[in-house]
Design a protein around this motif. Sequence first.
Motif, PDB file in Angstrom:
ATOM      1  N   PHE A  41       0.842  -1.196   0.000  1.00  0.00           N
ATOM      2  CA  PHE A  41       0.000   0.000   0.000  1.00  0.00           C
ATOM      3  C   PHE A  41       0.875   1.243   0.000  1.00  0.00           C
ATOM      4  O   PHE A  41       1.761   1.395   0.844  1.00  0.00           O
ATOM      5  CB  PHE A  41      -0.897  -0.030   1.241  1.00  0.00           C
ATOM      6  N   LEU A  42       0.642   2.141  -0.955  1.00  0.00           N
ATOM      7  CA  LEU A  42       1.474   3.333  -1.086  1.00  0.00           C
ATOM      8  C   LEU A  42       0.765   4.617  -0.668  1.00  0.00           C
ATOM      9  O   LEU A  42       1.421   5.566  -0.222  1.00  0.00           O
ATOM     10  CB  LEU A  42       1.966   3.467  -2.534  1.00  0.00           C
ATOM     11  N   GLY A  43      -0.533   4.691  -0.834  1.00  0.00           N
ATOM     12  CA  GLY A  43      -1.224   5.911  -0.457  1.00  0.00           C
ATOM     13  C   GLY A  43      -2.719   5.803  -0.632  1.00  0.00           C
ATOM     14  O   GLY A  43      -3.222   4.988  -1.395  1.00  0.00           O
ATOM     15  N   GLY A  44      -3.429   6.648   0.107  1.00  0.00           N
ATOM     16  CA  GLY A  44      -4.877   6.654   0.044  1.00  0.00           C
ATOM     17  C   GLY A  44      -5.475   6.417   1.416  1.00  0.00           C
ATOM     18  O   GLY A  44      -4.792   6.484   2.443  1.00  0.00           O
ATOM     19  N   ARG A  45      -6.758   6.114   1.410  1.00  0.00           N
ATOM     20  CA  ARG A  45      -7.458   5.789   2.648  1.00  0.00           C
ATOM     21  C   ARG A  45      -8.234   4.506   2.395  1.00  0.00           C
ATOM     22  O   ARG A  45      -9.305   4.510   1.796  1.00  0.00           O
ATOM     23  CB  ARG A  45      -8.392   6.930   3.042  1.00  0.00           C
ATOM     24  N   LEU A  57      -4.832   0.307   6.646  1.00  0.00           N
ATOM     25  CA  LEU A  57      -3.536   0.408   5.990  1.00  0.00           C
ATOM     26  C   LEU A  57      -2.902   1.782   6.111  1.00  0.00           C
ATOM     27  O   LEU A  57      -3.578   2.812   6.031  1.00  0.00           O
ATOM     28  CB  LEU A  57      -3.676   0.037   4.510  1.00  0.00           C
ATOM     29  N   GLN A  58      -1.572   1.777   6.274  1.00  0.00           N
ATOM     30  CA  GLN A  58      -0.745   2.975   6.256  1.00  0.00           C
ATOM     31  C   GLN A  58       0.272   2.826   5.131  1.00  0.00           C
ATOM     32  O   GLN A  58       0.579   1.707   4.713  1.00  0.00           O
ATOM     33  CB  GLN A  58      -0.014   3.151   7.594  1.00  0.00           C
ATOM     34  N   PRO A  59       0.805   3.948   4.602  1.00  0.00           N
ATOM     35  CA  PRO A  59       1.782   3.853   3.511  1.00  0.00           C
ATOM     36  C   PRO A  59       2.926   2.898   3.827  1.00  0.00           C
ATOM     37  O   PRO A  59       3.480   2.915   4.910  1.00  0.00           O
ATOM     38  CB  PRO A  59       2.276   5.300   3.359  1.00  0.00           C
ATOM     39  N   TRP A  60       3.188   2.030   2.843  1.00  0.00           N
ATOM     40  CA  TRP A  60       4.226   1.013   2.861  1.00  0.00           C
ATOM     41  C   TRP A  60       3.883  -0.205   3.728  1.00  0.00           C
ATOM     42  O   TRP A  60       4.736  -1.050   3.988  1.00  0.00           O
ATOM     43  CB  TRP A  60       5.597   1.591   3.221  1.00  0.00           C
ATOM     44  N   ASP A  61       2.640  -0.289   4.154  1.00  0.00           N
ATOM     45  CA  ASP A  61       2.178  -1.545   4.748  1.00  0.00           C
ATOM     46  C   ASP A  61       2.163  -2.624   3.678  1.00  0.00           C
ATOM     47  O   ASP A  61       1.934  -2.350   2.490  1.00  0.00           O
ATOM     48  CB  ASP A  61       0.757  -1.391   5.309  1.00  0.00           C
ATOM     49  N   VAL A  62       2.399  -3.847   4.097  1.00  0.00           N
ATOM     50  CA  VAL A  62       2.387  -4.992   3.184  1.00  0.00           C
ATOM     51  C   VAL A  62       1.328  -5.975   3.659  1.00  0.00           C
ATOM     52  O   VAL A  62       1.301  -6.353   4.831  1.00  0.00           O
ATOM     53  CB  VAL A  62       3.765  -5.696   3.153  1.00  0.00           C
ATOM     54  N   LEU A  63       0.457  -6.384   2.739  1.00  0.00           N
ATOM     55  CA  LEU A  63      -0.601  -7.329   3.063  1.00  0.00           C
ATOM     56  C   LEU A  63      -0.351  -8.626   2.316  1.00  0.00           C
ATOM     57  O   LEU A  63      -0.169  -8.634   1.090  1.00  0.00           O
ATOM     58  CB  LEU A  63      -1.962  -6.750   2.673  1.00  0.00           C
ATOM     59  N   ILE A  75     -12.530   1.339  -0.105  1.00  0.00           N
ATOM     60  CA  ILE A  75     -11.734   2.476  -0.551  1.00  0.00           C
ATOM     61  C   ILE A  75     -12.493   3.782  -0.393  1.00  0.00           C
ATOM     62  O   ILE A  75     -13.644   3.899  -0.819  1.00  0.00           O
ATOM     63  CB  ILE A  75     -11.343   2.286  -2.042  1.00  0.00           C
ATOM     64  N   ASP A  76     -11.835   4.758   0.211  1.00  0.00           N
ATOM     65  CA  ASP A  76     -12.369   6.110   0.303  1.00  0.00           C
ATOM     66  C   ASP A  76     -11.862   6.882  -0.915  1.00  0.00           C
ATOM     67  O   ASP A  76     -10.667   7.181  -1.027  1.00  0.00           O
ATOM     68  CB  ASP A  76     -11.894   6.771   1.602  1.00  0.00           C
ATOM     69  N   ALA A  77     -12.768   7.208  -1.841  1.00  0.00           N
ATOM     70  CA  ALA A  77     -12.376   7.802  -3.118  1.00  0.00           C
ATOM     71  C   ALA A  77     -11.967   9.265  -3.006  1.00  0.00           C
ATOM     72  O   ALA A  77     -11.563   9.875  -4.000  1.00  0.00           O
ATOM     73  CB  ALA A  77     -13.517   7.665  -4.124  1.00  0.00           C
ATOM     74  N   ARG A  78     -12.029   9.838  -1.819  1.00  0.00           N
ATOM     75  CA  ARG A  78     -11.621  11.235  -1.665  1.00  0.00           C
ATOM     76  C   ARG A  78     -10.112  11.403  -1.785  1.00  0.00           C
ATOM     77  O   ARG A  78      -9.626  12.520  -1.973  1.00  0.00           O
ATOM     78  CB  ARG A  78     -12.108  11.774  -0.314  1.00  0.00           C
ATOM     79  N   GLU A  79      -9.366  10.318  -1.659  1.00  0.00           N
ATOM     80  CA  GLU A  79      -7.912  10.383  -1.803  1.00  0.00           C
ATOM     81  C   GLU A  79      -7.463   9.383  -2.854  1.00  0.00           C
ATOM     82  O   GLU A  79      -8.055   8.305  -2.991  1.00  0.00           O
ATOM     83  CB  GLU A  79      -7.223  10.070  -0.471  1.00  0.00           C
ATOM     84  N   PRO A  80      -6.399   9.699  -3.624  1.00  0.00           N
ATOM     85  CA  PRO A  80      -5.892   8.743  -4.609  1.00  0.00           C
ATOM     86  C   PRO A  80      -5.438   7.448  -3.932  1.00  0.00           C
ATOM     87  O   PRO A  80      -4.781   7.483  -2.887  1.00  0.00           O
ATOM     88  CB  PRO A  80      -4.701   9.475  -5.238  1.00  0.00           C
ATOM     89  N   TYR A  81      -5.802   6.323  -4.514  1.00  0.00           N
ATOM     90  CA  TYR A  81      -5.436   5.009  -3.991  1.00  0.00           C
ATOM     91  C   TYR A  81      -4.301   4.465  -4.845  1.00  0.00           C
ATOM     92  O   TYR A  81      -4.469   4.169  -6.027  1.00  0.00           O
ATOM     93  CB  TYR A  81      -6.658   4.096  -4.037  1.00  0.00           C
ATOM     94  N   GLU A  82      -3.119   4.349  -4.237  1.00  0.00           N
ATOM     95  CA  GLU A  82      -1.946   3.849  -4.956  1.00  0.00           C
ATOM     96  C   GLU A  82      -1.423   2.600  -4.272  1.00  0.00           C
ATOM     97  O   GLU A  82      -1.285   2.541  -3.060  1.00  0.00           O
ATOM     98  CB  GLU A  82      -0.842   4.914  -5.010  1.00  0.00           C
ATOM     99  N   ARG A  83      -1.095   1.604  -5.084  1.00  0.00           N
ATOM    100  CA  ARG A  83      -0.590   0.339  -4.532  1.00  0.00           C
ATOM    101  C   ARG A  83       0.210  -0.408  -5.590  1.00  0.00           C
ATOM    102  O   ARG A  83       0.037  -0.196  -6.792  1.00  0.00           O
ATOM    103  CB  ARG A  83      -1.713  -0.560  -4.032  1.00  0.00           C
ATOM    104  N   ILE A  84       1.099  -1.247  -5.111  1.00  0.00           N
ATOM    105  CA  ILE A  84       1.805  -2.199  -5.960  1.00  0.00           C
ATOM    106  C   ILE A  84       1.293  -3.584  -5.582  1.00  0.00           C
ATOM    107  O   ILE A  84       1.278  -3.948  -4.405  1.00  0.00           O
ATOM    108  CB  ILE A  84       3.326  -2.113  -5.777  1.00  0.00           C
ATOM    109  N   ILE A  85       0.862  -4.318  -6.590  1.00  0.00           N
ATOM    110  CA  ILE A  85       0.321  -5.661  -6.367  1.00  0.00           C
ATOM    111  C   ILE A  85       1.220  -6.666  -7.068  1.00  0.00           C
ATOM    112  O   ILE A  85       1.578  -6.483  -8.240  1.00  0.00           O
ATOM    113  CB  ILE A  85      -1.119  -5.774  -6.898  1.00  0.00           C
ATOM    114  N   LEU A  86       1.573  -7.703  -6.364  1.00  0.00           N
ATOM    115  CA  LEU A  86       2.396  -8.777  -6.924  1.00  0.00           C
ATOM    116  C   LEU A  86       1.625 -10.081  -6.870  1.00  0.00           C
ATOM    117  O   LEU A  86       1.197 -10.517  -5.797  1.00  0.00           O
ATOM    118  CB  LEU A  86       3.703  -8.914  -6.136  1.00  0.00           C
ATOM    119  N   TRP A  87       1.416 -10.674  -8.038  1.00  0.00           N
ATOM    120  CA  TRP A  87       0.861 -12.026  -8.114  1.00  0.00           C
ATOM    121  C   TRP A  87       2.035 -12.974  -8.261  1.00  0.00           C
ATOM    122  O   TRP A  87       2.959 -12.726  -9.048  1.00  0.00           O
ATOM    123  CB  TRP A  87      -0.046 -12.172  -9.333  1.00  0.00           C
ATOM    124  N   MET A  88       2.039 -14.066  -7.527  1.00  0.00           N
ATOM    125  CA  MET A  88       3.199 -14.940  -7.566  1.00  0.00           C
ATOM    126  C   MET A  88       2.842 -16.402  -7.760  1.00  0.00           C
ATOM    127  O   MET A  88       1.863 -16.905  -7.202  1.00  0.00           O
ATOM    128  CB  MET A  88       4.061 -14.752  -6.325  1.00  0.00           C
TER     129      MET A  88
END
Length: 279
Positions: A41-45, A57-63, A75-88
Amino acid sequence: MQQDGAQRGYLHEDFRLFHIRDQRELDIEYHYHAFDKVVVFLGGRVNYIMEGKSYYLQPWDVLLVGNNQIHRPVIDAREPYERIILWMNTEYLAAHSTGEDALLACFALAKKRKFALIRPSARERHSIMDLLRNTEDALNTKDFGHDLLSRTYFLQFMILLNRIALHDETMHDAAAYKSDPRFDEIIAYINGHLEEDLSLDALCAKFYISKSFLMHRFKEMAGCTAHSYIQQKRLIYAARLIREGTPVLTACAQCGFNDYSAFLRAFKRLFGSTPRELV
């Protein structure tokens, strides 16, 4: 609780990386994957509901989202939701594990702890950021060795993630998530007894609770009805048995379905195919 069509089936690549940033209304339904997934998780609410727990979630949390675990981001759409997702790919990571150093150990540990959130330290966050940026850059170029380089960075990321997971103490931070030990016990019982009677009456008798309380608690903690959760878990289990060679009728019975016609309808609704087409 229907699965998103783009997320069905197995992952055929060794891994996939998505870097997504958006700010719009996203109503993502409960779904699952047949492979393991990491969300950085990189940013958002956002809070993530998974198997009866809500993670804030807080920035740089890993789930760590294990295969076949039902989950959904709120997701709260009032803030941009940014994340990196890895499928493995499980087989790929198993092939690159050695001795006691299993690269999927972090998922096994999360399952054992019944807790999927990792909150890295500031120093660890920088290391994660560097490895993910290098992986993404390598994937986005066509330079010599880019594919091999991206795999190398990805494997380094998984080594780092496992090291962090071993000493992570986020589960002791009550502000990081919402949980109910009693409800966790019910979820664990359901997942361990999918072939048995899991009617509301049976569950209420087992845990000495009222039907109204169970229905309300399920909706509050899992975000869905008990019937929806149990049915999807049974269908996921049935699909796994069928892929492993269990006859369809046997898989139907083993997964607690008493009506074969109802099983077929529910199976096709979830997977978009009949059990025989799945093989």
